[in-house]
Design a protein around this motif. Structure first.
Motif, mmCIF file in Angstrom:
data_model
loop_
_atom_site.group_PDB
_atom_site.id
_atom_site.type_symbol
_atom_site.label_atom_id
_atom_site.label_comp_id
_atom_site.label_asym_id
_atom_site.label_seq_id
_atom_site.Cartn_x
_atom_site.Cartn_y
_atom_site.Cartn_z
ATOM 1 N N ILE A 159 -72.338 9.552 -34.747
ATOM 2 C CA ILE A 159 -73.093 9.242 -35.955
ATOM 3 C C ILE A 159 -73.595 7.808 -35.923
ATOM 4 O O ILE A 159 -72.922 6.909 -35.425
ATOM 5 C CB ILE A 159 -72.202 9.500 -37.200
ATOM 6 C CG1 ILE A 159 -73.017 9.449 -38.494
ATOM 7 C CG2 ILE A 159 -71.022 8.535 -37.240
ATOM 8 C CD1 ILE A 159 -72.264 9.982 -39.699
ATOM 9 N N GLY A 160 -74.805 7.612 -36.434
ATOM 10 C CA GLY A 160 -75.396 6.280 -36.516
ATOM 11 C C GLY A 160 -74.890 5.520 -37.730
ATOM 12 O O GLY A 160 -74.280 6.093 -38.637
ATOM 13 N N LEU A 206 -78.505 13.069 -41.120
ATOM 14 C CA LEU A 206 -77.092 13.370 -41.342
ATOM 15 C C LEU A 206 -76.819 14.847 -41.097
ATOM 16 O O LEU A 206 -75.825 15.213 -40.460
ATOM 17 C CB LEU A 206 -76.697 12.967 -42.762
ATOM 18 C CG LEU A 206 -75.243 13.260 -43.166
ATOM 19 C CD1 LEU A 206 -74.253 12.600 -42.214
ATOM 20 C CD2 LEU A 206 -74.993 12.785 -44.603
ATOM 21 N N ARG A 207 -77.691 15.706 -41.599
ATOM 22 C CA ARG A 207 -77.520 17.143 -41.356
ATOM 23 C C ARG A 207 -77.587 17.466 -39.864
ATOM 24 O O ARG A 207 -76.802 18.278 -39.359
ATOM 25 C CB ARG A 207 -78.583 17.928 -42.122
ATOM 26 C CG ARG A 207 -78.311 18.031 -43.626
ATOM 27 C CD ARG A 207 -79.467 18.688 -44.329
ATOM 28 N NE ARG A 207 -79.148 18.958 -45.727
ATOM 29 C CZ ARG A 207 -80.056 19.047 -46.687
ATOM 30 N NH1 ARG A 207 -81.345 18.895 -46.393
ATOM 31 N NH2 ARG A 207 -79.689 19.293 -47.934
ATOM 32 N N LYS A 208 -78.520 16.828 -39.173
ATOM 33 C CA LYS A 208 -78.645 17.050 -37.729
ATOM 34 C C LYS A 208 -77.381 16.585 -37.005
ATOM 35 O O LYS A 208 -76.949 17.203 -36.017
ATOM 36 C CB LYS A 208 -79.868 16.302 -37.188
ATOM 37 C CG LYS A 208 -80.189 16.615 -35.741
ATOM 38 C CD LYS A 208 -81.490 15.951 -35.317
ATOM 39 C CE LYS A 208 -81.812 16.271 -33.866
ATOM 40 N NZ LYS A 208 -83.083 15.623 -33.435
ATOM 41 N N THR A 209 -76.772 15.503 -37.497
ATOM 42 C CA THR A 209 -75.515 14.999 -36.917
ATOM 43 C C THR A 209 -74.379 15.997 -37.097
ATOM 44 O O THR A 209 -73.550 16.187 -36.202
ATOM 45 C CB THR A 209 -75.146 13.659 -37.586
ATOM 46 O OG1 THR A 209 -76.126 12.677 -37.243
ATOM 47 C CG2 THR A 209 -73.788 13.175 -37.119
ATOM 48 N N LEU A 210 -74.342 16.643 -38.254
ATOM 49 C CA LEU A 210 -73.250 17.577 -38.573
ATOM 50 C C LEU A 210 -73.506 18.981 -38.025
ATOM 51 O O LEU A 210 -72.567 19.778 -37.916
ATOM 52 C CB LEU A 210 -73.052 17.647 -40.089
ATOM 53 C CG LEU A 210 -72.642 16.343 -40.782
ATOM 54 C CD1 LEU A 210 -72.577 16.555 -42.291
ATOM 55 C CD2 LEU A 210 -71.297 15.848 -40.264
ATOM 56 N N GLU A 211 -74.748 19.269 -37.681
ATOM 57 C CA GLU A 211 -75.116 20.624 -37.265
ATOM 58 C C GLU A 211 -74.329 21.136 -36.060
ATOM 59 O O GLU A 211 -73.902 22.296 -36.054
ATOM 60 C CB GLU A 211 -76.617 20.681 -36.980
ATOM 61 C CG GLU A 211 -77.132 22.083 -36.710
ATOM 62 C CD GLU A 211 -78.639 22.097 -36.522
ATOM 63 O OE1 GLU A 211 -79.218 23.191 -36.484
ATOM 64 O OE2 GLU A 211 -79.242 21.006 -36.413
ATOM 65 N N PRO A 212 -74.097 20.318 -35.003
ATOM 66 C CA PRO A 212 -73.336 20.841 -33.858
ATOM 67 C C PRO A 212 -71.922 21.288 -34.217
ATOM 68 O O PRO A 212 -71.322 22.095 -33.504
ATOM 69 C CB PRO A 212 -73.297 19.654 -32.883
ATOM 70 C CG PRO A 212 -74.462 18.804 -33.273
ATOM 71 C CD PRO A 212 -74.583 18.946 -34.755
ATOM 72 N N HIS A 213 -71.396 20.788 -35.336
ATOM 73 C CA HIS A 213 -70.053 21.151 -35.788
ATOM 74 C C HIS A 213 -70.099 22.230 -36.879
ATOM 75 O O HIS A 213 -69.069 22.533 -37.499
ATOM 76 C CB HIS A 213 -69.324 19.907 -36.300
ATOM 77 C CG HIS A 213 -69.346 18.760 -35.324
ATOM 78 N ND1 HIS A 213 -68.477 18.668 -34.259
ATOM 79 C CD2 HIS A 213 -70.171 17.677 -35.240
ATOM 80 C CE1 HIS A 213 -68.747 17.573 -33.569
ATOM 81 N NE2 HIS A 213 -69.758 16.960 -34.145
ATOM 82 N N ARG A 214 -71.314 22.728 -37.133
ATOM 83 C CA ARG A 214 -71.554 23.778 -38.131
ATOM 84 C C ARG A 214 -71.142 23.321 -39.539
ATOM 85 O O ARG A 214 -70.636 24.105 -40.345
ATOM 86 C CB ARG A 214 -70.822 25.076 -37.746
ATOM 87 C CG ARG A 214 -71.223 25.606 -36.370
ATOM 88 C CD ARG A 214 -70.651 26.980 -36.103
ATOM 89 N NE ARG A 214 -69.197 27.005 -36.087
ATOM 90 C CZ ARG A 214 -68.451 26.684 -35.053
ATOM 91 N NH1 ARG A 214 -69.023 26.288 -33.917
ATOM 92 N NH2 ARG A 214 -67.136 26.740 -35.111
ATOM 93 N N LEU A 215 -71.353 22.047 -39.828
ATOM 94 C CA LEU A 215 -70.972 21.487 -41.123
ATOM 95 C C LEU A 215 -72.175 20.917 -41.880
ATOM 96 O O LEU A 215 -72.001 20.258 -42.909
ATOM 97 C CB LEU A 215 -69.917 20.383 -40.938
ATOM 98 C CG LEU A 215 -68.597 20.817 -40.291
ATOM 99 C CD1 LEU A 215 -67.680 19.613 -40.098
ATOM 100 C CD2 LEU A 215 -67.909 21.884 -41.144
ATOM 101 N N ASP A 216 -73.395 21.170 -41.390
ATOM 102 C CA ASP A 216 -74.575 20.620 -42.049
ATOM 103 C C ASP A 216 -74.756 21.182 -43.456
ATOM 104 O O ASP A 216 -75.382 20.548 -44.305
ATOM 105 C CB ASP A 216 -75.830 20.875 -41.216
ATOM 106 C CG ASP A 216 -75.939 22.330 -40.753
ATOM 107 O OD1 ASP A 216 -74.997 22.810 -40.100
ATOM 108 O OD2 ASP A 216 -76.973 22.962 -41.049
ATOM 109 N N GLY A 217 -74.181 22.354 -43.736
ATOM 110 C CA GLY A 217 -74.279 22.949 -45.065
ATOM 111 C C GLY A 217 -73.504 22.202 -46.129
ATOM 112 O O GLY A 217 -73.664 22.487 -47.324
ATOM 113 N N MET A 218 -72.671 21.227 -45.725
ATOM 114 C CA MET A 218 -71.937 20.426 -46.714
ATOM 115 C C MET A 218 -72.872 19.478 -47.463
ATOM 116 O O MET A 218 -72.568 19.047 -48.568
ATOM 117 C CB MET A 218 -70.821 19.630 -46.029
ATOM 118 C CG MET A 218 -69.749 20.511 -45.392
ATOM 119 S SD MET A 218 -68.426 19.552 -44.592
ATOM 120 C CE MET A 218 -67.486 19.021 -46.044
ATOM 121 N N VAL A 219 -74.009 19.135 -46.853
ATOM 122 C CA VAL A 219 -75.001 18.275 -47.499
ATOM 123 C C VAL A 219 -76.037 19.184 -48.134
ATOM 124 O O VAL A 219 -76.840 19.808 -47.445
ATOM 125 C CB VAL A 219 -75.666 17.324 -46.483
ATOM 126 C CG1 VAL A 219 -76.648 16.400 -47.192
ATOM 127 C CG2 VAL A 219 -74.616 16.519 -45.735
#
Length: 235
Positions: A159-160, A206-219
């Protein structure tokens, strides 16, 4: 110790002007005229902040920003883009490449120093933040790292720095809806002028950062209101 700032700029006159302003502001400027010199300067000593020109010989500033955001040594270094491209699409392109702020040429030394102080201040605030966890996501404040619990184990999240600040704010204020203006005030600081469009860009990152972990739906986007962070993975 003075903060070291790497100036990646191929025009000597601009480099000299920026260096003079930085020394007056009690910073330690280091010069690089292209990507190769910039990499050598970073290898010698990791700077506290990078001022990066958009137009460089060989490799553009955008390409460098994207590369540095993928490398562990440079991922968390704040980057301010120096650019003559003042159009909104160009500024958004820079933000999407991973820069934290931008200054449009011609700029004054006063404006540049104000931008640098604001970005460094936010970076110091990050270092002071504590640890927090929401659902499968965890922030280790001391190590300045983010982890996702996936398939029974912790996976590091690459993450940046701006996305880290945004995620930390969301995780310490979950299940609440924040407008773009509120997010600008809380994450970027009310004294810094940043366009509301910037929030949308960093939400996407941020969503793109979380996407590989399948957590982008949290945002989550709340239509007509803003954004919410939730332990639920609802889109």
């Amino acid at each position: 110790m003075q903060k070291r700032i790497l100036i990646v700029e191929d025009e000597p006159a601009i480099r000299d002007m920026v260096s003079f302003a930085l020394r007056k502001g009690e910073y330690d400027p280091v010069h690089a005229g292209d990507a190769r010199e910039a990499q050598a300067a970073i290898a010698d000593r990791v700077p506290d902040l990078i001022l990066l020109d958009w137009m460089l010989p060989g490799t553009s500033g955008l390409e460098l920003a994207r590369r540095w955001r993928k490398e562990s040594l440079t991922r968390e270094i704040p980057i301010i883009m120096l650019t003559a491209r003042g159009e909104e699409n160009d500024r958004v392109g820079g933000l999407e490449a991973g820069v934290d702020d931008y200054v449009v040429k011609p700029f004054s030394a006063r404006e540049l120093l104000a931008r640098i102080r604001a970005v460094l201040r936010r970076s110091r605030e990050d270092d002071e933040d504590g640890s927090v966890g929401v659902g499968p996501l965890r922030i280790d404040g001391a190590a300045h790292r983010v982890f996702a619990q996936v398939d029974g184990g912790d996976q590091p999240v690459q993450i940046g720095p701006t996305e880290y600040r945004l995620l930390h704010f969301f995780m310490t204020h979950p299940e609440r809806v924040y407008s773009r203006t509120q997010l600008l005030d809380h994450v970027w600081g009310g004294s810094v002028y940043v366009e509301e469009r910037t929030v949308d860009v960093h939400i996407r990152r941020l969503r793109k950062t979380l996407e590989p972990h399948r957590l982008d739906g949290m945002v989550q986007t709340v239509r007509g209101a803003g954004y919410r962070f939730s332990a639920s993975l609802a889109a």
